[in-house]
Design a protein around this motif. Sequence first.
Motif, PDB file in Angstrom:
ATOM      1  N   ASP A  98       0.849  -1.195   0.000  1.00 58.26           N
ATOM      2  CA  ASP A  98       0.000   0.000   0.000  1.00 58.26           C
ATOM      3  C   ASP A  98       0.878   1.235   0.000  1.00 58.26           C
ATOM      4  O   ASP A  98       1.815   1.335   0.790  1.00 58.26           O
ATOM      5  CB  ASP A  98      -0.897   0.058   1.250  1.00 58.26           C
ATOM      6  CG  ASP A  98      -2.068  -0.878   1.192  1.00 58.26           C
ATOM      7  OD1 ASP A  98      -2.631  -1.043   0.093  1.00 58.26           O
ATOM      8  OD2 ASP A  98      -2.429  -1.435   2.233  1.00 58.26           O
ATOM      9  N   ASP A 117      -3.976   4.322  -4.729  1.00 57.84           N
ATOM     10  CA  ASP A 117      -2.865   3.468  -4.319  1.00 57.84           C
ATOM     11  C   ASP A 117      -1.753   3.549  -5.360  1.00 57.84           C
ATOM     12  O   ASP A 117      -1.950   3.204  -6.524  1.00 57.84           O
ATOM     13  CB  ASP A 117      -3.355   2.027  -4.170  1.00 57.84           C
ATOM     14  CG  ASP A 117      -2.348   1.140  -3.467  1.00 57.84           C
ATOM     15  OD1 ASP A 117      -1.215   1.592  -3.197  1.00 57.84           O
ATOM     16  OD2 ASP A 117      -2.706  -0.017  -3.176  1.00 57.84           O
ATOM     17  N   ALA A 119       1.217   1.942  -4.945  1.00 56.06           N
ATOM     18  CA  ALA A 119       2.106   0.793  -4.762  1.00 56.06           C
ATOM     19  C   ALA A 119       2.347   0.132  -6.111  1.00 56.06           C
ATOM     20  O   ALA A 119       1.588   0.343  -7.061  1.00 56.06           O
ATOM     21  CB  ALA A 119       1.479  -0.191  -3.789  1.00 56.06           C
ATOM     22  N   VAL A 121       2.005  -2.117  -9.132  1.00 57.86           N
ATOM     23  CA  VAL A 121       0.740  -2.662  -9.646  1.00 57.86           C
ATOM     24  C   VAL A 121       0.539  -4.123  -9.223  1.00 57.86           C
ATOM     25  O   VAL A 121      -0.555  -4.510  -8.810  1.00 57.86           O
ATOM     26  CB  VAL A 121       0.670  -2.514 -11.179  1.00 57.86           C
ATOM     27  CG1 VAL A 121      -0.549  -3.214 -11.741  1.00 57.86           C
ATOM     28  CG2 VAL A 121       0.677  -1.042 -11.569  1.00 57.86           C
ATOM     29  N   ARG A 124      -0.725  -4.382  -5.524  1.00 58.79           N
ATOM     30  CA  ARG A 124      -1.950  -3.700  -5.095  1.00 58.79           C
ATOM     31  C   ARG A 124      -3.058  -4.630  -4.633  1.00 58.79           C
ATOM     32  O   ARG A 124      -3.727  -4.326  -3.634  1.00 58.79           O
ATOM     33  CB  ARG A 124      -2.455  -2.778  -6.200  1.00 58.79           C
ATOM     34  CG  ARG A 124      -1.569  -1.576  -6.391  1.00 58.79           C
ATOM     35  CD  ARG A 124      -2.097  -0.671  -7.473  1.00 58.79           C
ATOM     36  NE  ARG A 124      -1.071   0.290  -7.845  1.00 58.79           N
ATOM     37  CZ  ARG A 124      -1.149   1.078  -8.899  1.00 58.79           C
ATOM     38  NH1 ARG A 124      -2.198   1.022  -9.695  1.00 58.79           N
ATOM     39  NH2 ARG A 124      -0.179   1.913  -9.168  1.00 58.79           N
ATOM     40  N   THR A 129      -7.928  -1.967  -1.113  1.00 57.01           N
ATOM     41  CA  THR A 129      -8.534  -1.772  -2.425  1.00 57.01           C
ATOM     42  C   THR A 129      -9.406  -0.523  -2.372  1.00 57.01           C
ATOM     43  O   THR A 129     -10.490  -0.559  -1.794  1.00 57.01           O
ATOM     44  CB  THR A 129      -9.392  -2.984  -2.835  1.00 57.01           C
ATOM     45  OG1 THR A 129      -8.570  -4.152  -2.788  1.00 57.01           O
ATOM     46  CG2 THR A 129      -9.935  -2.811  -4.232  1.00 57.01           C
TER      47      THR A 129
END
Length: 139
Positions: A98, A117, A119, A121, A124, A129
């Motif tokens: 995250d 987000d 982070a 891909v 994630r 979410t």
Amino acid sequence: MRMTYQSADYTETPQYNGNIASLSWRAPLGTCRDIQGYHFSYDGVNRLRGATFWERSSGAPTITDKYSEPLVNYNLNGNITTYQRRGQTTSNTFDLIDNLVYFYDTNIPDRLIRVVDLAPVANRPLGFTPKEVSFNIGV
């Protein structure tokens, strides 16, 4: 489970103002570590800035950062603006899952309107979410 405040168990900074300095617990049987925990850090107005994950099998703990939450930032109203969290990404790999950025309504500065987000891909789905949120303003 054990929480410390003023007395330091290992390397955490004692907190004399009611903040939690560390949290620890016994790991499940069959793991290579017997105790795991977090050391907490705070900013000048006692807001949580980070939680560093550690493990101990004997002696002093080892900072592993496996599940650390290394960065929490706030705006002038005290709302979270960024939040980072690490977690397990493969059977033996830990990485950023995250890297959240929070957006607030410019007319109502304490109203959260979106979380993004940033982070990697592939990581994630392992973390938070974000969902689109719609607000009925004026209702």
